[in-house]
Design an enzyme around this catalytic site. Structure first.
Site, PDB file in Angstrom:
ATOM      1  N   TYR A  49       0.464  -1.445  -0.049  1.00 47.11           N
ATOM      2  CA  TYR A  49      -0.117   0.403  -0.127  1.00 47.11           C
ATOM      3  C   TYR A  49       0.708   0.926  -0.181  1.00 47.11           C
ATOM      4  O   TYR A  49       0.827   2.690  -0.319  1.00 47.11           O
ATOM      5  CB  TYR A  49      -0.964  -0.303   1.242  1.00 47.11           C
ATOM      6  CG  TYR A  49      -2.023  -1.370   1.066  1.00 47.11           C
ATOM      7  CD1 TYR A  49      -1.891  -1.527   0.125  1.00 47.11           C
ATOM      8  CD2 TYR A  49      -2.951  -1.044   2.283  1.00 47.11           C
ATOM      9  CE1 TYR A  49      -3.160  -2.963   0.846  1.00 47.11           C
ATOM     10  CE2 TYR A  49      -3.415  -2.222   2.911  1.00 47.11           C
ATOM     11  CZ  TYR A  49      -3.853  -3.650   1.974  1.00 47.11           C
ATOM     12  OH  TYR A  49      -4.684  -4.238   1.928  1.00 47.11           O
ATOM     13  N   HIS A 107       0.848 -11.987   1.936  1.00 42.13           N
ATOM     14  CA  HIS A 107      -0.434 -11.317   1.086  1.00 42.13           C
ATOM     15  C   HIS A 107      -1.308 -12.091   0.460  1.00 42.13           C
ATOM     16  O   HIS A 107      -2.581 -11.821  -0.139  1.00 42.13           O
ATOM     17  CB  HIS A 107       0.128  -9.629   0.317  1.00 42.13           C
ATOM     18  CG  HIS A 107      -0.582  -8.481   0.380  1.00 42.13           C
ATOM     19  ND1 HIS A 107      -0.258  -7.154   0.094  1.00 42.13           N
ATOM     20  CD2 HIS A 107      -2.483  -8.659   0.148  1.00 42.13           C
ATOM     21  CE1 HIS A 107      -1.480  -6.184   0.195  1.00 42.13           C
ATOM     22  NE2 HIS A 107      -2.337  -7.226   0.118  1.00 42.13           N
TER      23      HIS A 107
END
Length: 211
Positions: A49, A107
């Site tokens: 991010y 992730h």
């Protein structure tokens, strides 16, 4: 705030604030501060991010005791593998400006995630991570990891909302003792979810909003 207890006894808030797609550092810092002020105690970020530093600044400026904030971040695909995961974790820790992470997740189930998991087990043993888990793992991948890892994943963060309820995956997680965590629980506002007639009626029954 309501909590769930993970298989290792760690308490995790049932509602969290995610910072996916908030690339602007100043904006990210501002909204995380607002979320903490509003009562959120779980903040979810990720290396991918690109806003871990802003999250860390918000936590520091908030004045809220560290032990009251549950911080999640995630290992991205290119950082899979034993050595890479160790380095990536330290980078995330440095960016956040913290001494430990409450929940560290793989992730995506891609690249050498088994090597990464071994590194995460060691970091967990060392107290650098309070709980370890995965993201976006389908039942067969999750089952395989649970059966072959020294420490089984404690959380699997997957897309889950009224339009994608993941019933089979949820049953699989229950059997394995893995806590489901939803990303996009409000379906990212799609399909006019906040005016959905079924959810509206359920909300009226319990005196709640659609959300």
């Amino acid at each position: 705030m309501n909590y769930v207890r993970l298989q290792n006894g760690v308490k995790m808030p049932q509602e969290g604030f995610g910072v996916f797609q908030i690339a602007d550092a100043e904006q990210c810092e501002k909204v995380v501060m607002e979320a903490l002020s509003a009562g959120y105690r779980l903040i979810d970020t990720a290396a991918a991010y690109m806003n871990e530093e802003a999250v860390g600044r918000s936590i520091k400026k908030s004045g809220i005791p560290r032990e009251e904030i549950f911080v999640t971040t995630k290992l991205w695909i290119q950082d899979a593998g034993y050595e890479n995961a160790k380095k990536a974790f330290q980078n995330s820790l440095d960016h956040l400006g913290l001494d430990y992470i409450n929940l560290y997740l793989i992730h995506q189930p891609m690249n050498d995630y088994y090597g990464a998991w071994r590194a995460m087990e060691e970091l967990y043993d060392a107290g650098k991570i309070r709980a370890i888990g995965v993201c976006n793992f389908y039942p067969e991948r999750l089952t395989d990891l649970c059966m072959n890892a020294r420490i089984a994943p404690m959380v699997n963060q997957v897309e889950c909302h009224p339009f994608f309820q993941q019933k089979a995956a949820l049953e699989n997680m229950k059997e394995l003792g893995v806590q489901i965590e939803a990303w996009g629980p409000l379906a990212e506002g799609q399909k006019d979810i906040f005016h959905n007639p079924v959810l509206t009626e359920i909300g009226k029954k319990y005196g709640k909003t659609v959300a």
